[in-house]
Design a protein around this motif. Structure first.
Motif, PDB file in Angstrom:
ATOM      1  N   GLU A 195      93.561  16.834  29.807  1.00 56.18           N
ATOM      2  CA  GLU A 195      94.757  16.086  30.191  1.00 56.18           C
ATOM      3  C   GLU A 195      94.393  14.704  30.747  1.00 56.18           C
ATOM      4  N   SER A 196      93.387  14.663  31.629  1.00 58.18           N
ATOM      5  CA  SER A 196      92.982  13.383  32.219  1.00 58.18           C
ATOM      6  C   SER A 196      92.390  12.450  31.168  1.00 58.18           C
TER       7      SER A 196
ATOM      8  N   SER B  34      88.286  16.787  31.729  1.00 52.27           N
ATOM      9  CA  SER B  34      89.590  17.434  31.707  1.00 52.27           C
ATOM     10  C   SER B  34      90.373  16.897  30.520  1.00 52.27           C
TER      11      SER B  34
ATOM     12  N   GLN C 277      95.244  11.067  28.992  1.00 56.83           N
ATOM     13  CA  GLN C 277      96.025  10.044  29.690  1.00 56.83           C
ATOM     14  C   GLN C 277      95.262   8.729  29.773  1.00 56.83           C
ATOM     15  N   THR C 278      93.967   8.796  30.051  1.00 59.54           N
ATOM     16  CA  THR C 278      93.145   7.583  30.121  1.00 59.54           C
ATOM     17  C   THR C 278      93.115   6.865  28.774  1.00 59.54           C
TER      18      THR C 278
END
Length: 263
Positions: free
Chosen positions: A224-225, A222, A228-229
């Motif tokens: 977005e994920s 993903s 962010q990570t």
């Protein structure tokens, strides 16, 4: 015929700001004309060549700019912006030279075009400083901009996540307020420079986001994920509002990326 990697490396190792601008624009032009061979036969330097001035300080040791209405405050503002654009030249060159072999020709062309834009921005800001009887290097500048590049030198997804999608995206948030201040002071020439930079930076963030999405697709993650990570792992600062949501969205950076980790 010279390789694209060696041309990029030579520009990175050019210290004089004016000469670096000319070298950067020449690399981008030669690439567009097909005058550079697709070969990555040299490595990129861990740090580009920079001039002896400005003195580079940690962000927490930077002197306060002073009020914008004062001569000192105006010079400090334009000097800070010039430094950001100068380092941005090297950030874009290093992106193309360090990761081009794995990311392909479109990637290299995109970031060489970004580097040429940053060189043009720096030249405009350097002339602005000269019109104020100052010059780039007259004041100290903060040393933190290159640190994000160095910390992500082994990971293209992390580099894209942090440099275009955090650092350059922050410029989309803060430039409109600076532009309003400059307009209010009656500085129409300065306002035109900032408006041009803002338009170009929307496109630059969009280029970074486009290639980050490619990385996420290749990783079957993903976007977005993954973003962010990587930001949590590699970016030391905080993702702070207010956000210029419309400019970010125009660059393909929707709130789904940053709202959840904003402070």
């Amino acid at each position: 015929m010279q390789s694209v990697a060696s041309a990029i490396r030579a520009a990175l190792l050019t210290a004089d700001p004016r000469t670096k601008c000319f070298a950067t624009r020449a690399v981008a032009r030669d690439w567009r004309k097909g005058a550079l061979v697709w070969r990555f036969d040299v490595t990129m330097p861990d740090q580009p060549a920079w001039p002896e001035t400005p003195e580079l300080l940690p962000p927490n040791r930077m002197p306060k700019r002073g009020k914008f209405g004062s001569d000192r405050g105006r010079i400090a503002l334009w000097h800070s912006l010039a430094h950001i654009e100068f380092v941005a030249i090297d950030l874009a060159l290093d992106m193309a030279g360090r990761f081009g072999a794995e990311m392909g020709e479109e990637f290299v062309g995109d970031f060489l075009a970004v580097a040429a834009d940053e060189a043009m921005h720096f030249a405009l800001l350097a002339r602005k400083l000269e019109s104020l009887s100052s010059h780039y290097g007259a004041l100290p500048a903060h040393a933190g901009l290159w640190e994000a590049a160095h910390a992500t030198r082994h990971d293209i997804a992390a580099r894209l996540a942090v440099v275009p999608m955090v650092l350059e995206a922050r410029g989309l948030d803060v430039t409109p307020a600076t532009l309003d201040r400059v307009k209010a002071a009656g500085d129409t020439g300065g306002a035109k420079i900032l408006a041009r930079i803002l338009d170009d930076e929307i496109r630059h963030v969009g280029i970074g986001t486009k290639h980050f999405l490619r990385c996420a697709g290749m990783a079957q993650a993903s976007p977005e994920s993954l973003w962010q990570t990587l930001v949590k792992r590699h970016f030391r600062g905080a993702i702070k509002p207010p956000f210029n949501d419309s400019a970010r969205l125009a660059a393909g950076l929707s709130r789904e990326f940053y709202a959840e980790i904003a402070h």
